[in-house]
Write an enzyme that holds these catalytic residues in place. Sequence first.
Site, PDB file in Angstrom:
ATOM      1  N   ARG A  78     -14.011   5.165   0.757  1.00  0.00           N
ATOM      2  CA  ARG A  78     -12.541   3.731   0.419  1.00  0.00           C
ATOM      3  C   ARG A  78     -11.804   4.742  -0.846  1.00  0.00           C
ATOM      4  NH1 ARG A  78     -16.722  -0.918   0.175  1.00  0.00           N
ATOM      5  NH2 ARG A  78     -16.731  -1.446   2.588  1.00  0.00           N
ATOM      6  N   ARG A 119     -25.199  -4.194  -4.290  1.00  0.00           N
ATOM      7  CA  ARG A 119     -24.965  -6.074  -4.305  1.00  0.00           C
ATOM      8  C   ARG A 119     -25.730  -6.806  -3.215  1.00  0.00           C
ATOM      9  NH1 ARG A 119     -17.973  -5.232  -3.589  1.00  0.00           N
ATOM     10  NH2 ARG A 119     -18.350  -4.946  -1.608  1.00  0.00           N
ATOM     11  N   ARG A 139       0.703  -1.172  -0.455  1.00  0.00           N
ATOM     12  CA  ARG A 139       0.240   0.154   0.012  1.00  0.00           C
ATOM     13  C   ARG A 139       0.693   1.553  -0.077  1.00  0.00           C
ATOM     14  NH1 ARG A 139      -5.636  -0.385   1.228  1.00  0.00           N
ATOM     15  NH2 ARG A 139      -5.619  -2.970   1.912  1.00  0.00           N
TER      16      ARG A 139
END
Length: 216
Positions: free
Chosen positions: A172, A127, A88
């Site tokens: 996010r 979803r 990351r």
Amino acid sequence: MNIILLGPPGAGKGTQSSNLVEHHGMRQLSTGDMLRAAVKAQTPVGIQAKEVMDRGELVSDEIVSALIDAELLAMGDDVGAIFDGYPRTEAQAVALDDILSGHNRKLHHVIELSVNEEALVDRVTGRFTCANCGEGYHDRHKLPSTTGVCDKCGSTEFKRRPDDTEETVRTRMQEYRAKTAPILPYYEKRGIVQRVDGMASIDDVTTAIEKVLASS
């Protein structure tokens, strides 16, 4: 072959990793999964990680590196790795190079699943999954053939992730742009970054990834 699969949550990394595992015999190395498994198994690294997490601290790069090093050793030389969620930062990218070198491996591709934020919000917030077998569905793109009945196992129980909200998706995306995307220049200098349209159909994304792998 060893690859890094990049993209924000909801971009389809999990689905494409599963395809690579199934069709190429690769191993998906998710640092989160490895950490939970090590803690559960009470390995030396797992015990150390649990002590850190119990203090409310972030697990260090050294612990994560030790997990990956142990996993690569256990895998054997003939199994390719898919790195999911790591590295990351540039420091972690450098550490991964050292780990791979220690196992006589190298990184072949960094594949980023590019997404459109508005389309991603629609994808993620719609979803849901079967509570029994985990089969995935979507309010607009993939409903069960029979309303309220899972196509795969026949269960009538479904669930949604509590964090699949618009606010969470946008947060996010901000975190991805701020924390993960900056490692791309490190790999672009080596000419191993490829971008795939993560908003395309699952099959089209898979085909695009296969073309990248075939170029090796």
